[in-house]
Design a protein around this motif. Sequence first.
Motif, PDB file in Angstrom:
ATOM      1  N   ALA A 191     -13.419   4.015 -14.310  1.00 43.54           N
ATOM      2  CA  ALA A 191     -14.582   3.578 -15.088  1.00 43.54           C
ATOM      3  C   ALA A 191     -15.972   4.251 -14.811  1.00 43.54           C
ATOM      4  O   ALA A 191     -16.004   4.123 -13.495  1.00 43.54           O
ATOM      5  CB  ALA A 191     -14.493   2.145 -15.406  1.00 43.54           C
ATOM      6  N   PRO A 192     -16.902   4.473 -15.721  1.00 41.71           N
ATOM      7  CA  PRO A 192     -17.933   4.889 -15.297  1.00 41.71           C
ATOM      8  C   PRO A 192     -18.950   4.085 -14.523  1.00 41.71           C
ATOM      9  O   PRO A 192     -19.626   4.652 -13.531  1.00 41.71           O
ATOM     10  CB  PRO A 192     -18.925   5.296 -16.656  1.00 41.71           C
ATOM     11  N   ALA A 193     -18.692   2.763 -14.579  1.00 38.73           N
ATOM     12  CA  ALA A 193     -19.446   1.732 -13.935  1.00 38.73           C
ATOM     13  C   ALA A 193     -19.386   2.006 -12.496  1.00 38.73           C
ATOM     14  O   ALA A 193     -20.219   1.612 -11.483  1.00 38.73           O
ATOM     15  CB  ALA A 193     -19.363   0.529 -14.045  1.00 38.73           C
ATOM     16  N   SER A 194     -18.194   2.613 -12.170  1.00 37.64           N
ATOM     17  CA  SER A 194     -17.771   2.686 -10.557  1.00 37.64           C
ATOM     18  C   SER A 194     -18.263   4.062 -10.031  1.00 37.64           C
ATOM     19  O   SER A 194     -18.244   4.023  -8.587  1.00 37.64           O
ATOM     20  CB  SER A 194     -16.357   2.927 -10.246  1.00 37.64           C
ATOM     21  N   PHE A 195     -18.966   4.834 -10.855  1.00 39.15           N
ATOM     22  CA  PHE A 195     -19.591   6.023 -10.299  1.00 39.15           C
ATOM     23  C   PHE A 195     -20.907   6.461 -10.831  1.00 39.15           C
ATOM     24  O   PHE A 195     -21.229   7.579 -10.992  1.00 39.15           O
ATOM     25  CB  PHE A 195     -18.716   7.136 -10.617  1.00 39.15           C
ATOM     26  N   GLU A 196     -21.636   5.219 -10.956  1.00 42.02           N
ATOM     27  CA  GLU A 196     -23.178   5.517 -11.507  1.00 42.02           C
ATOM     28  C   GLU A 196     -24.063   6.105 -10.300  1.00 42.02           C
ATOM     29  O   GLU A 196     -23.699   5.953  -9.285  1.00 42.02           O
ATOM     30  CB  GLU A 196     -23.587   4.148 -12.163  1.00 42.02           C
ATOM     31  N   TYR A 197     -25.234   6.434 -10.484  1.00 44.46           N
ATOM     32  CA  TYR A 197     -26.075   6.863  -9.574  1.00 44.46           C
ATOM     33  C   TYR A 197     -26.259   6.033  -8.333  1.00 44.46           C
ATOM     34  O   TYR A 197     -26.584   6.457  -7.223  1.00 44.46           O
ATOM     35  CB  TYR A 197     -27.431   7.322 -10.225  1.00 44.46           C
ATOM     36  N   LEU A 198     -26.385   4.910  -8.656  1.00 43.03           N
ATOM     37  CA  LEU A 198     -26.673   3.647  -7.549  1.00 43.03           C
ATOM     38  C   LEU A 198     -25.415   3.957  -6.460  1.00 43.03           C
ATOM     39  O   LEU A 198     -25.591   3.487  -5.467  1.00 43.03           O
ATOM     40  CB  LEU A 198     -26.723   2.356  -7.997  1.00 43.03           C
ATOM     41  N   GLU A 199     -24.215   4.062  -6.829  1.00 47.31           N
ATOM     42  CA  GLU A 199     -23.011   4.294  -5.719  1.00 47.31           C
ATOM     43  C   GLU A 199     -23.384   5.660  -5.057  1.00 47.31           C
ATOM     44  O   GLU A 199     -23.002   5.539  -4.016  1.00 47.31           O
ATOM     45  CB  GLU A 199     -21.896   4.284  -6.786  1.00 47.31           C
ATOM     46  N   GLY A 200     -24.053   6.448  -5.693  1.00 47.04           N
ATOM     47  CA  GLY A 200     -24.294   7.718  -4.779  1.00 47.04           C
ATOM     48  C   GLY A 200     -25.558   7.381  -3.849  1.00 47.04           C
ATOM     49  O   GLY A 200     -25.134   7.722  -2.729  1.00 47.04           O
ATOM     50  N   ILE A 201     -26.511   6.412  -4.213  1.00 48.37           N
ATOM     51  CA  ILE A 201     -27.505   6.111  -3.293  1.00 48.37           C
ATOM     52  C   ILE A 201     -26.913   5.121  -2.081  1.00 48.37           C
ATOM     53  O   ILE A 201     -27.219   5.115  -0.991  1.00 48.37           O
ATOM     54  CB  ILE A 201     -28.589   5.351  -3.895  1.00 48.37           C
ATOM     55  N   ASN A 202     -25.893   4.273  -2.533  1.00 48.41           N
ATOM     56  CA  ASN A 202     -25.040   3.387  -1.576  1.00 48.41           C
ATOM     57  C   ASN A 202     -24.238   4.216  -0.433  1.00 48.41           C
ATOM     58  O   ASN A 202     -24.440   4.114   0.561  1.00 48.41           O
ATOM     59  CB  ASN A 202     -24.241   2.630  -2.244  1.00 48.41           C
ATOM     60  N   LEU A 203     -23.738   5.386  -0.933  1.00 47.28           N
ATOM     61  CA  LEU A 203     -22.953   6.527  -0.070  1.00 47.28           C
ATOM     62  C   LEU A 203     -23.843   6.830   0.878  1.00 47.28           C
ATOM     63  O   LEU A 203     -23.704   7.077   2.174  1.00 47.28           O
ATOM     64  CB  LEU A 203     -22.333   7.423  -0.969  1.00 47.28           C
ATOM     65  N   VAL A 204     -25.234   7.456   0.683  1.00 44.62           N
ATOM     66  CA  VAL A 204     -26.273   7.871   1.354  1.00 44.62           C
ATOM     67  C   VAL A 204     -26.737   6.569   2.391  1.00 44.62           C
ATOM     68  O   VAL A 204     -26.856   6.948   3.614  1.00 44.62           O
ATOM     69  CB  VAL A 204     -27.450   8.504   0.725  1.00 44.62           C
ATOM     70  N   LEU A 205     -26.711   5.441   1.990  1.00 44.80           N
ATOM     71  CA  LEU A 205     -27.076   4.342   3.119  1.00 44.80           C
ATOM     72  C   LEU A 205     -25.779   4.116   3.935  1.00 44.80           C
ATOM     73  O   LEU A 205     -26.308   3.773   5.118  1.00 44.80           O
ATOM     74  CB  LEU A 205     -27.428   3.025   1.970  1.00 44.80           C
ATOM     75  N   ILE A 206     -24.440   4.273   3.485  1.00 44.43           N
ATOM     76  CA  ILE A 206     -23.526   4.027   4.163  1.00 44.43           C
ATOM     77  C   ILE A 206     -23.562   5.162   5.458  1.00 44.43           C
ATOM     78  O   ILE A 206     -23.553   4.692   6.481  1.00 44.43           O
ATOM     79  CB  ILE A 206     -22.360   3.946   3.437  1.00 44.43           C
ATOM     80  N   VAL A 207     -23.819   6.154   5.123  1.00 43.10           N
ATOM     81  CA  VAL A 207     -23.878   7.398   6.168  1.00 43.10           C
ATOM     82  C   VAL A 207     -25.045   6.991   7.228  1.00 43.10           C
ATOM     83  O   VAL A 207     -24.767   7.164   8.358  1.00 43.10           O
ATOM     84  CB  VAL A 207     -24.046   8.854   5.574  1.00 43.10           C
ATOM     85  N   ILE A 208     -26.072   6.793   6.827  1.00 43.47           N
ATOM     86  CA  ILE A 208     -27.243   6.500   7.610  1.00 43.47           C
ATOM     87  C   ILE A 208     -27.248   5.059   8.486  1.00 43.47           C
ATOM     88  O   ILE A 208     -27.602   5.135   9.651  1.00 43.47           O
ATOM     89  CB  ILE A 208     -28.872   6.145   6.575  1.00 43.47           C
ATOM     90  N   ILE A 209     -26.778   4.110   7.874  1.00 41.96           N
ATOM     91  CA  ILE A 209     -26.467   2.734   8.542  1.00 41.96           C
ATOM     92  C   ILE A 209     -25.379   2.992   9.708  1.00 41.96           C
ATOM     93  O   ILE A 209     -25.493   2.773  10.649  1.00 41.96           O
ATOM     94  CB  ILE A 209     -26.014   1.787   7.421  1.00 41.96           C
ATOM     95  N   GLY A 210     -24.457   3.648   9.105  1.00 40.22           N
ATOM     96  CA  GLY A 210     -23.401   3.904  10.187  1.00 40.22           C
ATOM     97  C   GLY A 210     -23.832   4.982  11.357  1.00 40.22           C
ATOM     98  O   GLY A 210     -23.501   5.030  12.540  1.00 40.22           O
ATOM     99  N   GLY A 211     -24.642   5.879  11.208  1.00 43.72           N
ATOM    100  CA  GLY A 211     -24.889   7.017  11.940  1.00 43.72           C
ATOM    101  C   GLY A 211     -24.786   8.297  11.269  1.00 43.72           C
ATOM    102  O   GLY A 211     -23.702   9.009  11.731  1.00 43.72           O
ATOM    103  N   ALA A 212     -25.686   9.087  10.765  1.00 40.59           N
ATOM    104  CA  ALA A 212     -25.519  10.302  10.205  1.00 40.59           C
ATOM    105  C   ALA A 212     -25.693  11.566  11.307  1.00 40.59           C
ATOM    106  O   ALA A 212     -26.190  11.251  12.454  1.00 40.59           O
ATOM    107  CB  ALA A 212     -26.855  10.722   9.303  1.00 40.59           C
TER     108      ALA A 212
END
Length: 320
Positions: A238-259
């Motif tokens: 569904a489109p709601a699962s892949f909106e732009y906020l999800e992309g920002i969340n993925l960036v946060l995940i990488v930075i929080i975990g350790g880029a």
Amino acid sequence: MHPAGVLAFCVIAPALVLLVGQADLPPYLVHIVTLACTYAIPAIGLNIMLGYAGLVCLGHAAFVGLGAYALGILAVDRGWSFWAALPIAALVAGAAGAGLGAVTLRLRTHFFMISTLAFGLVFHAVANNWDGLTRGAVGLPGIPRPEGFAFLGFDFAFRRLPDFGAFAVGATAIAFALSALLIRSDFGRMLSALRQDETLAAAKGVNVTAGKILAFAIGAAIAGAGGAVKAAFLRVAAPASFEYLEGINLVLIVIIGGAGRLPGPILGALLFVALPEYLRVAAEWRLVFFGIALVLLMRFAPEGLAGIAAKILRRRAAPA
């Protein structure tokens, strides 16, 4: 990867798969672990772009969505099996990543980030409005789980949540292993050189544009595979699962975990999924607590969770 790390991975990864699939764990815990895996796999792909090549892609969720919709269309509309559609989903996302990289990588700084964000917005708009292909805002339902099989005396029927959780953990382990092999190769060292100084790398004979495009393609392909796993888990794209906020969340995940650290995306995904759930007891305040926790982490541990773990291990290994 260090030989000790290879040995630990070969022991721990199968053990986790069997634990999730065969042990009598609470369904809620298995659900959280599986959901974290659906974020960890795309984050592993983004870590190749962001952590090692220095490319900040804000539209990474679009590659996840391409993989999910490719799987859904092939499985639901064409009757393909999950195992046959999975590599196609990765290839579709990888091709899109190569195409986006070829168009946008000539841009610099915020212009590049805005162009990747625009790609994510365009994908969401297409998925939300192309009713004939994506079913529009309703989404593409009825995506099947992977077909089951028996292995070493264990039966995996992926319609059951524990078995699918074991599959998600195994898929995350494979993505992690592929990322480790890539980063420890000559190509990975080239990416690190590009991140540190493009001009010097080019002077040494490195094809800067081709290296970045390949990093984009590989990261997007891993994200597409993660999108296919997510679609099979949720049984819908569904489109709601892949909106732009999800992309920002993925960036946060990488930075929080350790880029730029191999375990970073997995640690970041576990925190990103588990912490809000743990704070659900304070439903009205949980997002506030979550935000404060992220700010404190970035203030006092800029290298992320993986950086904290590495410091602890170094201190324990240091002679007294």
